[in-house]
Each structure stands twice: as structure tokens, then as C-alpha cells.
Design an enzyme around this catalytic site. Structure first.
Site, mmCIF file in Angstrom:
data_model
loop_
_atom_site.group_PDB
_atom_site.id
_atom_site.type_symbol
_atom_site.label_atom_id
_atom_site.label_comp_id
_atom_site.label_asym_id
_atom_site.label_seq_id
_atom_site.Cartn_x
_atom_site.Cartn_y
_atom_site.Cartn_z
ATOM 1 C CD GLU A 245 -16.097 3.499 -23.712
ATOM 2 O OE1 GLU A 245 -14.904 3.516 -23.354
ATOM 3 O OE2 GLU A 245 -17.047 3.654 -22.913
ATOM 4 N N GLY B 195 -16.532 0.965 -14.804
ATOM 5 C CA GLY B 195 -15.847 2.125 -15.358
ATOM 6 C C GLY B 195 -15.735 3.229 -14.332
ATOM 7 N N GLY B 196 -16.666 4.178 -14.384
ATOM 8 C CA GLY B 196 -16.597 5.384 -13.556
ATOM 9 C C GLY B 196 -16.368 5.119 -12.076
ATOM 10 C CD GLU C 100 -18.273 -3.455 -20.126
ATOM 11 O OE1 GLU C 100 -18.122 -3.051 -18.974
ATOM 12 O OE2 GLU C 100 -17.658 -2.994 -21.092
ATOM 13 C CG HIS D 279 -14.653 -1.193 -23.612
ATOM 14 N ND1 HIS D 279 -15.430 -0.149 -24.044
ATOM 15 C CD2 HIS D 279 -14.900 -1.328 -22.286
ATOM 16 C CE1 HIS D 279 -16.107 0.331 -23.010
ATOM 17 N NE2 HIS D 279 -15.805 -0.369 -21.931
ATOM 18 N N GLY E 77 -21.654 4.019 -18.834
ATOM 19 C CA GLY E 77 -21.442 5.437 -18.566
ATOM 20 C C GLY E 77 -22.709 6.268 -18.614
ATOM 21 C CB SER F 72 -24.398 2.333 -14.952
ATOM 22 O OG SER F 72 -24.211 3.208 -16.068
ATOM 23 C CG ASN G 191 -12.236 0.360 -18.843
ATOM 24 O OD1 ASN G 191 -11.142 0.895 -19.048
ATOM 25 N ND2 ASN G 191 -13.207 0.318 -19.751
ATOM 26 C CD1 TRP G 192 -9.584 3.065 -13.229
ATOM 27 C CD2 TRP G 192 -7.762 4.354 -13.092
ATOM 28 N NE1 TRP G 192 -9.223 3.135 -11.900
ATOM 29 C CE2 TRP G 192 -8.107 3.920 -11.795
ATOM 30 C CE3 TRP G 192 -6.644 5.172 -13.255
ATOM 31 C CZ2 TRP G 192 -7.371 4.285 -10.655
ATOM 32 C CZ3 TRP G 192 -5.909 5.541 -12.127
ATOM 33 C CH2 TRP G 192 -6.276 5.103 -10.850
ATOM 34 C CE LYS G 193 -15.502 3.513 -19.472
ATOM 35 N NZ LYS G 193 -16.766 3.651 -20.158
HETATM 36 C C1 PEP Z 1 -16.974 0.222 -18.855
HETATM 37 O O1 PEP Z 1 -16.390 1.138 -19.377
HETATM 38 O O2 PEP Z 1 -16.568 -0.919 -19.070
HETATM 39 C C2 PEP Z 1 -18.110 0.525 -17.993
HETATM 40 C C3 PEP Z 1 -18.880 -0.450 -17.625
HETATM 41 O O3 PEP Z 1 -18.299 1.845 -17.615
HETATM 42 P P1 PEP Z 1 -19.337 2.416 -16.505
HETATM 43 O O4 PEP Z 1 -19.203 1.511 -15.289
HETATM 44 O O5 PEP Z 1 -18.866 3.795 -16.242
HETATM 45 O O6 PEP Z 1 -20.692 2.324 -17.094
#
Ligand code: PEP
Length: 248
Positions: free
Chosen positions: A96, A232-233, A166, A94, A172, A211, A11-13
Site C-alpha cells: 500500500e 491485516g484484517g 504478500e 508494504h 484485503g 487474507s 498490521n492494523w493499517k
Molecule cells: C496486510 O495488510 O499486510 C494484509 C495481509 O492484509 P489482509 O490480511 O487484510 O489481507
């Protein structure tokens, strides 16, 4: 238990310009070499059309979809628009978006149904806040199961729907849920899915997200009822994503 094919999804957000499309090209061969798993990248809507021809076996998806077919919803993207751009799927729910766009579980269910109607696969996200987690494991399990049941569309089916757990406090932040916490939550979600959907609930993929990195992926991906990861990251570059795909 049926064998659930693992899905490693990025997920590049709100990250990524055309200059980063080389990462999609570099991730494509990592998936081509892995016929046993699925790989997906949920990209900013602006990159989907340019990324799709570069992606090979990697499914390219959007990060949200509007629940209406079309109309006066300024700034939103419809399911048909995602399909036309070359997307094969979308995220919905999500944390966010639930937090910053005030999306309810009913909205999320409607978005999932609309996406499915247009032929998209869907990854539906659920997860508890730190405040709920601090009330204890049982409270967290009950809260997330309730959120999942309220977010499930009527015709939920593992052929097109995947669930991602999640924990909000792990997204993050570099704080990963512990393997026992993940296994216990996924067990609770599996039980709820089986109670609601029967065999379909047994076959539905349950991803963990929060993470995930090359350092912890193997420990997480081998837990019972963990059928992949939403990342994500660490999905923003092929170099960081590669060891997670390799761990699956
Ligand atoms: C996400 O945004 O779905 C996520 C899990 O981010 P991260 O891996 O950066 O915690």
C-alpha cells in the site's frame, strides 16, 4: 535447516483509536502463553506509546519509517521517534505504501537500514500484482525475487530482518494464494536469499500475508519455508487473531 522461530504479526493499517486498545490488552496474554513463537502488532503511530505498556511480550511496531534521521519531511515519522514511543520494530515496503506513496525498492532498503540503525527489528514486504501473477508462476517468482533483492539493505541479517511475501491481489480481498503458490514463491525467495546471503539467507524468516484468517492459517503455516504470517484484517480483534496464533 536451522529452526526459524515463527512470527505472527498483525498490521492494523489506518485502523484503531484509543477505544481499541483493549484488543492489545486481550492479545498480550495470547503471546505470553506461547514462549515458542513471536507475536507483533504494527499499529498506527498514534497508538504506539499507549499500546506499548499494555503489550507484554507482544512487540509493538510502526507501519513505516522515514529513511532520513530527521529533518524537513512533513508528516513522516523517524526511527528515533518510533523507538521513543515504545516501538521495537517497523514494517517497510508494504504494497500500500509502494503504491500510494510511490515508494521505490531503493527507498525501502534505506528505510530498513535506518530502522536497524535505531535498534528496530524490520519486516520488509514484497509481492506481485495480479497482472504479474497472470503472466504465470515463473514470471511472478522472477518479479518478486528482483523486488526483494532491490529492497534488501546492505547489512541484511536474520537477527533483525524478516521478509513478508504478500501478493497484492490477496491483500484485503479474501483471495488467498493457494498452498502450492505460496510454497513455490517461498522456495524461490529462500533460494535467492541463500544465494545472496549464504547461511544468513537460510535463517531469515519468510512470512506469508494476504487474507490470512483463523480458517486458513494452519494450512499456510505448516508449508515449507513459511515462518509465520503478516495479518491485516484478522489482527484487529483478539477474537480473530487468537486462532491464527494458536495455529502457529
Ligand atoms: C496486510 O495488510 O499486510 C494484509 C495481509 O492484509 P489482509 O490480511 O487484510 O489481507
Amino acid at each position: 535447516m536451522s529452526v526459524r522461530r515463527k512470527l505472527i504479526a498483525g498490521n492494523w493499517k489506518m485502523n484503531g483509536l484509543k477505544a481499541q486498545l483493549g484488543e492489545v490488552s486481550a492479545i498480550a496474554p495470547l503471546a505470553a502463553g506461547r514462549a515458542d513463537i513471536d507475536v507483533a502488532l504494527f499499529l498506527p503511530a498514534t497508538l504506539i506509546a499507549a499500546a506499548a505498556p499494555l503489550a507484554g511480550d507482544v512487540l509493538i511496531g510502526g507501519q513505516d519509517v522515514h529513511q532520513a534521521e530527521s529533518g524537513a519531511y512533513t508528516g513522516n515519522v523517524s526511527a528515533a521517534m518510533l523507538v521513543e514511543a515504545g516501538a521495537g520494530g517497523t514494517l517497510v515496503g508494504h504494497s500500500e505504501r509502494r503504491a500510494y506513496q510511490c515508494e521505490s525498492s531503493a527507498d525501502v532498503a534505506a528505510k530498513a537500514a535506518r530502522a536497524h540503525g535505531a535498534g528496530l527489528m524490520v519486516v520488509l514486504c514484497v509481492g506481485e500484482t495480479l497482472e504479474t501473477r497472470e503472466e504465470g508462476d515463473d514470471a511472478a517468482h522472477a518479479w518478486v525475487v528482483d523486488q526483494l533483492l532491490a529492497s534488501l539493505p546492505e547489512d541484511a541479517d536474520p537477527e533483525w530482518l524478516t521478509i513478508a511475501y504478500e501478493p497484492v491481489w490477496a491483500i484485503g480481498t479474501g483471495k488467498v494464494a493457494t498452498p502450492p503458490q505460496i510454497a513455490a514463491m517461498h522456495g524461490a525467495l529462500r533460494a535467492a536469499l541463500v544465494e545472496k546471503l549464504g547461511e544468513a539467507g537460510e535463517a531469515m524468516r519468510l512470512l506469508y500475508g494476504g487474507s490470512v484468517s483463523g480458517d486458513n492459517a494452519a494450512d499456510i503455516l505448516h508449508l515449507p519455508n513459511v515462518d509465520g504470517a503478516l495479518v491485516g484484517g484478522a489482527s484487529l480483534t483478539a477474537a480473530k487473531f487468537a486462532p491464527i496464533i494458536a495455529a502457529a
